[in-house]
Design an enzyme around this catalytic site. Structure first.
Site, PDB file in Angstrom:
ATOM      1  N   ARG A  49       0.870  -1.182   0.000  1.00  0.00           N
ATOM      2  CA  ARG A  49       0.000   0.000   0.000  1.00  0.00           C
ATOM      3  C   ARG A  49       0.901   1.223   0.000  1.00  0.00           C
ATOM      4  O   ARG A  49       1.682   1.430   0.938  1.00  0.00           O
ATOM      5  CB  ARG A  49      -0.919   0.002   1.226  1.00  0.00           C
ATOM      6  CG  ARG A  49      -1.676   1.309   1.393  1.00  0.00           C
ATOM      7  CD  ARG A  49      -2.779   1.258   2.408  1.00  0.00           C
ATOM      8  NE  ARG A  49      -3.918   0.490   1.918  1.00  0.00           N
ATOM      9  CZ  ARG A  49      -5.163   0.594   2.397  1.00  0.00           C
ATOM     10  NH1 ARG A  49      -5.429   1.443   3.383  1.00  0.00           N
ATOM     11  NH2 ARG A  49      -6.130  -0.132   1.899  1.00  0.00           N
ATOM     12  N   HIS A 104      -7.403   0.412  -6.428  1.00  0.00           N
ATOM     13  CA  HIS A 104      -7.619  -0.441  -5.252  1.00  0.00           C
ATOM     14  C   HIS A 104      -8.286  -1.745  -5.739  1.00  0.00           C
ATOM     15  O   HIS A 104      -9.468  -1.985  -5.478  1.00  0.00           O
ATOM     16  CB  HIS A 104      -8.503   0.304  -4.250  1.00  0.00           C
ATOM     17  CG  HIS A 104      -8.456  -0.226  -2.852  1.00  0.00           C
ATOM     18  ND1 HIS A 104      -7.679  -1.313  -2.484  1.00  0.00           N
ATOM     19  CD2 HIS A 104      -9.092   0.182  -1.713  1.00  0.00           C
ATOM     20  CE1 HIS A 104      -7.848  -1.539  -1.183  1.00  0.00           C
ATOM     21  NE2 HIS A 104      -8.691  -0.656  -0.703  1.00  0.00           N
ATOM     22  N   GLN A 128     -10.186  -4.205  -3.328  1.00  0.00           N
ATOM     23  CA  GLN A 128     -11.478  -3.667  -2.907  1.00  0.00           C
ATOM     24  C   GLN A 128     -12.548  -3.974  -3.961  1.00  0.00           C
ATOM     25  O   GLN A 128     -13.646  -4.418  -3.631  1.00  0.00           O
ATOM     26  CB  GLN A 128     -11.349  -2.146  -2.720  1.00  0.00           C
ATOM     27  CG  GLN A 128     -12.612  -1.457  -2.283  1.00  0.00           C
ATOM     28  CD  GLN A 128     -13.015  -1.807  -0.866  1.00  0.00           C
ATOM     29  OE1 GLN A 128     -12.224  -1.672   0.053  1.00  0.00           O
ATOM     30  NE2 GLN A 128     -14.231  -2.278  -0.677  1.00  0.00           N
ATOM     31  N   ASP A 152     -17.315   6.905  -1.583  1.00  0.00           N
ATOM     32  CA  ASP A 152     -16.030   6.836  -0.864  1.00  0.00           C
ATOM     33  C   ASP A 152     -15.738   8.251  -0.363  1.00  0.00           C
ATOM     34  O   ASP A 152     -16.399   9.220  -0.765  1.00  0.00           O
ATOM     35  CB  ASP A 152     -14.940   6.343  -1.827  1.00  0.00           C
ATOM     36  CG  ASP A 152     -13.563   6.211  -1.171  1.00  0.00           C
ATOM     37  OD1 ASP A 152     -13.497   6.113   0.072  1.00  0.00           O
ATOM     38  OD2 ASP A 152     -12.553   6.209  -1.911  1.00  0.00           O
ATOM     39  N   CYS A 209     -16.575   1.616   0.665  1.00  0.00           N
ATOM     40  CA  CYS A 209     -15.379   0.806   0.957  1.00  0.00           C
ATOM     41  C   CYS A 209     -14.926   0.947   2.402  1.00  0.00           C
ATOM     42  O   CYS A 209     -14.211   0.090   2.906  1.00  0.00           O
ATOM     43  CB  CYS A 209     -14.254   1.178   0.006  1.00  0.00           C
ATOM     44  SG  CYS A 209     -13.820   2.922   0.067  1.00  0.00           S
ATOM     45  N   ARG A 246     -13.920  -8.621   1.751  1.00  0.00           N
ATOM     46  CA  ARG A 246     -12.487  -8.410   1.499  1.00  0.00           C
ATOM     47  C   ARG A 246     -11.715  -9.688   1.830  1.00  0.00           C
ATOM     48  O   ARG A 246     -10.801 -10.093   1.121  1.00  0.00           O
ATOM     49  CB  ARG A 246     -11.956  -7.249   2.360  1.00  0.00           C
ATOM     50  CG  ARG A 246     -12.561  -5.881   2.077  1.00  0.00           C
ATOM     51  CD  ARG A 246     -12.167  -5.361   0.702  1.00  0.00           C
ATOM     52  NE  ARG A 246     -10.730  -5.373   0.498  1.00  0.00           N
ATOM     53  CZ  ARG A 246      -9.893  -4.407   0.896  1.00  0.00           C
ATOM     54  NH1 ARG A 246     -10.370  -3.328   1.473  1.00  0.00           N
ATOM     55  NH2 ARG A 246      -8.593  -4.486   0.670  1.00  0.00           N
TER      56      ARG A 246
HETATM   57  N1  NVA Z   1      -9.988   6.598  -1.548  1.00  0.00           N
HETATM   58  C1  NVA Z   1      -9.637   6.216  -0.197  1.00  0.00           C
HETATM   59  C2  NVA Z   1      -9.862   4.756   0.000  1.00  0.00           C
HETATM   60  C3  NVA Z   1      -9.574   4.249   1.376  1.00  0.00           C
HETATM   61  C4  NVA Z   1      -9.796   2.785   1.504  1.00  0.00           C
HETATM   62  C5  NVA Z   1      -8.184   6.583   0.067  1.00  0.00           C
HETATM   63  O1  NVA Z   1      -7.344   6.361  -0.800  1.00  0.00           O
HETATM   64  O2  NVA Z   1      -7.892   7.100   1.141  1.00  0.00           O
HETATM   65  N1   CP Z   2     -11.371  -0.177   2.411  1.00  0.00           N
HETATM   66  C1   CP Z   2     -10.105  -0.223   2.833  1.00  0.00           C
HETATM   67  O1   CP Z   2      -9.170  -0.459   2.056  1.00  0.00           O
HETATM   68  O2   CP Z   2      -9.960  -0.025   4.164  1.00  0.00           O
HETATM   69  P1   CP Z   2      -8.585   0.156   4.939  1.00  0.00           P
HETATM   70  O3   CP Z   2      -8.012   1.472   4.520  1.00  0.00           O
HETATM   71  O4   CP Z   2      -8.975   0.126   6.389  1.00  0.00           O
HETATM   72  O5   CP Z   2      -7.673  -0.972   4.578  1.00  0.00           O
END
Ligand code: NVA
Ligand code: CP
Length: 334
Positions: free
Chosen positions: A120, A147, A150, A252, A292, A320
């Protein structure tokens, strides 16, 4: 049905569509074919229903997370445990990555110890760099661009609502022609929903204010994939038009990780884009509500929409785990 079967020696074998994925990376939802995407969802449903079991024989997944995570980190950890493997936390704060050790060195060293990496980070280019140097599968656990893990869980949730025959069995033909509307920022989550939905024959509508559209290259690629499946990916700038008749309403956060300084400006730009009961009333009467997570009630989604009868948000979070078990089984070999 893509359940794991036994070969003559008694070992589990994966469905034929998933076998080419062994040893591969998953950097983008668009890395998968339509058949592979469908087979992963079917395997995930089978694993969830306890209709098949995969044993990875002690394989180890390294987690390199440069951003916060609850669901992705925990679901990967539990998925590996359930598959008879384990995870190692290799966060930049506890490794030499945080002190600037180059990706080229880190990726080659870790490839000698672990069997796969879930990463990540911010830039998709950094993820691609890991994949270039690593000799093991690299999984996108969220970048600024995509993602994909997801999206697999999201479409598994949509399939459970509209395409389940008997528990644990999906008829993914029933997904074709459904409409999923994503309301909000044209971000990483939106991009993977567009690509993955296109592969499954789902019509994907992105509803967003002017200036917050998805990336042009991802839009073009998803439209090309959708055309091959007889579906579509469209961008609209009016919330009611975007949700009308849709089978899933998804949102989101308006400010993703790394955009904290734009929060106030984005709250102004997204005024009128909250996913709330009045918008749900414009969708198909069977429409489900997805997010999400993490969610900010009163901003991108109302408390009523989150907790109401249409919400499948916590099933989605659970999925997930099942979707990633299927993915790990495919990349690491069942
Ligand atoms: N779009 C959000 C998704 C978090 C799971 C982010 O990147 O922070
Ligand atoms: N939806 C998601 O990816 O959640 P986290 O940021 O908690 O991993």
């Amino acid at each position: 049905m893509a359940s794991a079967a036994s070969n003559p020696a008694g070992a589990q074998v994966l469905p034929a569509a998933l076998q080419p994925l062994r040893g591969q990376d998953l950097l983008s939802s668009g890395d998968l074919s339509a058949e592979q995407t469908a087979a992963l969802l079917e395997l995930a449903a089978g694993l969830k229903a306890g209709r098949c079991r995969i044993d990875l024989g002690g394989k180890v997944l390294g987690l390199i997370f440069s951003k916060a995570s609850t669901r992705t980190r925990v679901s990967f950890t539990v998925a590996m445990a359930r598959l008879g493997g384990q995870t190692l936390d290799l966060n930049p704060q506890v490794s030499q990555v945080g002190r600037g050790e180059p990706v080229a060195d880190t990726a080659r060293v870790l490839s000698r110890y672990v069997d796969a990496l879930a990463i990540r980070t911010f830039g998709q280019d950094e993820l691609a760099d890991y994949a270039h140097w690593a000799s093991i599968p690299v999984i996108n656990a969220l970048t600024d661009l995509e993602h994909p893990c997801q999206a697999l869980a999201d479409y598994l949730t949509l399939a459970e609502a509209f395409a389940t025959t008997t528990p644990g069995e999906l008829n993914l033909q029933n997904l074709k022609g459904l409409t999923l509307t994503y309301l909000g920022d044209g971000n990483n989550v939106a991009h993977s929903l567009m690509l993955c939905g296109a592969l499954l024959g789902v019509h994907v509508r992105i509803g967003c204010p002017q200036g917050y559209e998805p990336d042009g290259a991802v839009l073009a690629r998803s439209q090309q994939l959708a055309a091959a499946q007889g579906s579509s990916v469209t961008v609209l700038h009016e919330p009611v038009a975007a949700v009308r008749g849709a089978h899933a309403l998804y949102t989101d956060v308006w400010a993703s990780m790394g955009q904290e300084e734009e929060k106030a400006e984005r709250e102004r730009a997204f005024a009128g884009w909250c996913l709330e009961e009045e918008l749900i009333a414009e969708a198909d009467s069977r429409a489900i509500v997805l997010h999400c997570l993490p969610a900010y009630r009163g901003l991108e989604i109302s408390a009523g929409a989150m907790e109401g009868p249409s919400s499948r948000i916590f099933d989605q979070a659970e999925n997930r785990l099942h979707a990633q078990q299927a993915l790990l089984a495919a990349l690491l070999g069942g």
